[in-house]
Write an enzyme that holds these catalytic residues in place. Sequence first.
Site: not given
Ligand code: PA5
Length: 467
Positions: A298, A327, A441
């Site tokens: 990410e 394996h 989203k």
């Molecule tokens: O790294 C990030 O920003 C995302 O992986 C969030 O942690 C994830 O989308 C969850 O978001 P939130 O904590 O707002 O529910």
Amino acid sequence: MTAGSRLPAIDFGNMIAGVLEGTGLDPLRWRGDLAERFRDAHDEVEMRREAGETGFFDLPADHLLAAATLRMADNFARQCDALVVIGIGGSALGAAALRNALLPPLWNELDDEARGGLPDLHILDNPDPDTVSGLLTRLDPARTLFNVVSKSGTTAETMAQFLVVWRWLEDTLGAERARDGFLFTTSPERGTLRELATRYDVPTLPIPDAVGGRFSVLSPAGLFPAAAVGIDIEAVLAGAAAMLRRCATPELTANPAGTLATLLHAADTEMGASVQVFMPYADRLGGFAYWVQQLWAESLGKALDRAGRRVETGPTPVPAFGAADQHSILQLLMEGPRDKVVVFLGRGAPGADVAIRNPFTDIPDLAYLGGHTLFGLLDRERRATAEALRREGRMNMTVTVDRVDAHSLGGLFMLFQIAVVYAGALYGVDPLDQPGVELGKVLTCGLMGRSGYEVPSIPPPDPRWRV
Ligand code: PA5
């Protein structure tokens, strides 16, 4: 410092020409262009840190927040039989990594005495009805705490499961008592969870504004569940603080996070190794490997660089698990395309070792195993695999901790978090944002009929292309 736990160390000889068979990075560059490039990356990260954009750096020294987290954990831990974290992505993976690394295996199967009266720990991330309904039928609503973790307080998967659980508690305990079943970990000021906390007087812990989701493991997002099941979160923070100090220097040769970032960036952009395999040889570091995967993917997979130019860059992180995946994936690593680098995660000693006693001494094929231990086998397999890759000219390096404990895990979390922001600077992208997850989203909200979101036209599968 916890006794016997030094900071993680990185052995990267198997990335270097002259050690790695037939290829590798020129060792002279280590004090030349790579060192200069890292100095620039370090400066950029320091500037962002001073601008208050990278709040995770400050968490190890936030003693007030740690104390508030511990107090809350003490209040709740003895009052419940089960703690259920509801969160996803960065709001779940850190807690899962801590649980996996630092609790005894099969924690939830242990009896109350073996757990020292501390609660079960479950993590609900995926909103899969089979999992959610299966878990709810096992829980005592009056003795369960639901820790809803969402920085934004709006994430669909988390909020949907929260609604299910709130209604379940209302149905089973009555409306008045439902709110007692919750603790929210969320933004200190914004979002729906914060609003609901105010309206219903639900206790909360904050995820500081400048701490991004995937950088939140050392905030209450990761540390509250850990503390509630007895993990020494002060030792976790001490390990992170020690690593932070190690990584203060702009000198590449002395900075472990700089070294990790520089090696993996060069492996991808100069040596064609865009697939980066994170491979612990310790079941306890399995959750950590998944945490790294999200942090890496990410943070570094980006369409645009920081100047707005289209770059579509970023390595592909893949968790694999030694020795089991010898394996499975190892054949590909050894002989497949040379587009991979392996980061082994090893440890100096296990929590408890198991002797291999061989009753069949007359069978030659088994004789060599007797007298060793399971750790002796597992660790030799790690070393043998790294050497086999080296002989084939396949890049690899090893991050080693003395043992998997709270201090070393804190060091590992900090090492990889700092490395990924350095890597972002080396790639020229912003490691702190994630614009690529937004479209999915938005389309989901449209499909769910959320007001203000256009219902997307997604054509049904074309039967011509179905078999
Ligand atoms: O790294 C990030 O920003 C995302 O992986 C969030 O942690 C994830 O989308 C969850 O978001 P939130 O904590 O707002 O529910």
